[in-house]
Design a protein around this motif. Structure first.
Motif, PDB file in Angstrom:
ATOM      1  N   ALA A 102       0.849  -1.188   0.171  1.00  0.00           N
ATOM      2  CA  ALA A 102       0.144  -0.021  -0.109  1.00  0.00           C
ATOM      3  C   ALA A 102       0.858   1.257  -0.168  1.00  0.00           C
ATOM      4  O   ALA A 102       0.437   1.981  -0.521  1.00  0.00           O
ATOM      5  N   LEU A 103       1.906   1.263   0.727  1.00  0.00           N
ATOM      6  CA  LEU A 103       2.787   2.267   0.741  1.00  0.00           C
ATOM      7  C   LEU A 103       3.465   2.464  -0.660  1.00  0.00           C
ATOM      8  O   LEU A 103       3.585   3.650  -1.313  1.00  0.00           O
ATOM      9  N   GLU A 104       3.785   1.335  -1.469  1.00  0.00           N
ATOM     10  CA  GLU A 104       4.324   1.453  -2.612  1.00  0.00           C
ATOM     11  C   GLU A 104       3.291   2.235  -3.728  1.00  0.00           C
ATOM     12  O   GLU A 104       3.949   3.192  -4.567  1.00  0.00           O
ATOM     13  N   ILE A 105       2.182   1.700  -3.564  1.00  0.00           N
ATOM     14  CA  ILE A 105       0.913   2.545  -4.429  1.00  0.00           C
ATOM     15  C   ILE A 105       1.042   3.863  -3.979  1.00  0.00           C
ATOM     16  O   ILE A 105       0.880   4.665  -4.953  1.00  0.00           O
ATOM     17  N   ALA A 106       1.028   4.246  -2.846  1.00  0.00           N
ATOM     18  CA  ALA A 106       0.883   5.803  -2.518  1.00  0.00           C
ATOM     19  C   ALA A 106       2.022   6.305  -3.034  1.00  0.00           C
ATOM     20  O   ALA A 106       2.008   7.600  -3.634  1.00  0.00           O
ATOM     21  N   GLY A 107       3.212   5.667  -2.865  1.00  0.00           N
ATOM     22  CA  GLY A 107       4.399   6.354  -3.562  1.00  0.00           C
ATOM     23  C   GLY A 107       4.397   6.613  -5.071  1.00  0.00           C
ATOM     24  O   GLY A 107       4.769   7.621  -5.458  1.00  0.00           O
ATOM     25  N   ARG A 108       3.855   5.502  -5.591  1.00  0.00           N
ATOM     26  CA  ARG A 108       3.575   5.712  -7.193  1.00  0.00           C
ATOM     27  C   ARG A 108       2.575   6.842  -7.445  1.00  0.00           C
ATOM     28  O   ARG A 108       2.729   7.751  -8.411  1.00  0.00           O
ATOM     29  N   LEU A 109       1.619   7.061  -6.650  1.00  0.00           N
ATOM     30  CA  LEU A 109       0.579   7.985  -7.052  1.00  0.00           C
ATOM     31  C   LEU A 109       1.457   9.393  -6.783  1.00  0.00           C
ATOM     32  O   LEU A 109       0.947  10.455  -7.313  1.00  0.00           O
ATOM     33  N   GLY A 110       2.159   9.316  -5.924  1.00  0.00           N
ATOM     34  CA  GLY A 110       2.769  10.647  -5.488  1.00  0.00           C
ATOM     35  C   GLY A 110       4.082  11.063  -6.693  1.00  0.00           C
ATOM     36  O   GLY A 110       4.160  12.241  -6.766  1.00  0.00           O
ATOM     37  N   GLN A 111       3.981  10.311  -7.692  1.00  0.00           N
ATOM     38  CA  GLN A 111       4.806  10.809  -8.907  1.00  0.00           C
ATOM     39  C   GLN A 111       3.969  11.336 -10.067  1.00  0.00           C
ATOM     40  O   GLN A 111       4.511  11.590 -10.914  1.00  0.00           O
ATOM     41  N   CYS A 112       2.775  11.618  -9.456  1.00  0.00           N
ATOM     42  CA  CYS A 112       1.688  12.213 -10.501  1.00  0.00           C
ATOM     43  C   CYS A 112       2.442  13.615 -11.069  1.00  0.00           C
ATOM     44  O   CYS A 112       2.989  14.428 -10.144  1.00  0.00           O
ATOM     45  N   PRO A 113       2.549  13.748 -12.335  1.00  0.00           N
ATOM     46  CA  PRO A 113       3.027  15.154 -13.114  1.00  0.00           C
ATOM     47  C   PRO A 113       1.999  16.379 -12.384  1.00  0.00           C
ATOM     48  O   PRO A 113       0.994  16.221 -12.341  1.00  0.00           O
ATOM     49  N   ALA A 114       2.915  17.489 -12.109  1.00  0.00           N
ATOM     50  CA  ALA A 114       2.165  18.493 -11.822  1.00  0.00           C
ATOM     51  C   ALA A 114       3.233  19.839 -12.038  1.00  0.00           C
ATOM     52  O   ALA A 114       4.303  19.461 -12.089  1.00  0.00           O
ATOM     53  N   PRO A 115       2.528  21.197 -12.067  1.00  0.00           N
ATOM     54  CA  PRO A 115       3.706  22.279 -12.455  1.00  0.00           C
ATOM     55  C   PRO A 115       4.445  22.025 -11.067  1.00  0.00           C
ATOM     56  O   PRO A 115       4.246  21.870  -9.980  1.00  0.00           O
TER      57      PRO A 115
END
Length: 138
Positions: A102-115
Motif C-alpha cells: 500500500a505504501l508503494e502504491i501511494a508512492g507511485r501516486l505521488g509521482q503524478c506530474p504537476a507544475p
C-alpha cells in the motif's frame, strides 16, 4: 487486507487546476492532461493487478457543507476552509498483500506530474480498513 489511500488538496489547488491563477499560477491544459493521463494509467494498472477496489476524486472544498449539532439542533455551515488549508481530495481503496505494498502504491501516486512546486508539500495517508469490530482490537 484493504487499505485506504487518502490524498489531499486545497481550494487553491482546485482553482489552479481549473485554470485560475490563485497565487502559484494556473495549470495549463497540457499539465492537467498529464495528471489525468497519469491517474488513469495508475488506476488501470491497479485494476489489472486486481488491487483496486474503488477510487474517487472529491469536488472542490468550496462545495462542502459542514453539519454539526449545537444544543441539540443541527446546523450547517459553508466549508470552513481557508485558501491554503488542505482537505481530502480523493481516495483509493486497494486490496493488497501488505502495508508495504500500500505504501508503494501511494508512492507511485505521488509521482503524478504537476507544475513545479505544486506538490512540494503533498502527502497521502494510508490506513488499514477494518472488516469488523473485532479487527479494532478493543
Amino acid at each position: 487486507m484493504k487499505y485506504m489511500i487518502l490524498s489531499y488538496a486545497s481550494q487553491q489547488d482546485y482553482d489552479e487546476m481549473s485554470g485560475k491563477d490563485a497565487g502559484r499560477g494556473a495549470w495549463s491544459g497540457e499539465e492537467l492532461a498529464a495528471m489525468t493521463t497519469f491517474m488513469t494509467t495508475v488506476n488501470k494498472e491497479l485494476e489489472e493487478s486486481g488491487e483496486l477496489v474503488e477510487t474517487r476524486g472529491l469536488a472542490a472544498p468550496v462545495h462542502t457543507r459542514r453539519v454539526g449539532l449545537r444544543d441539540g439542533v443541527p446546523y450547517v455551515t459553508d466549508g470552513p476552509y481557508a485558501e491554503t488549508q488542505e482537505v481530502l481530495a480523493g481516495y483509493w481503496i486497494v486490496e493488497c498483500e501488505s502495508f508495504d505494498r500500500a505504501l508503494e502504491i501511494a508512492g507511485r501516486l505521488g509521482q503524478c506530474p504537476a507544475p513545479e512546486g505544486t506538490y512540494a508539500s503533498a502527502y497521502a495517508d494510508i490506513r488499514p480498513i477494518m472488516e469488523s469490530a473485532a479487527d479494532m482490537g478493543f
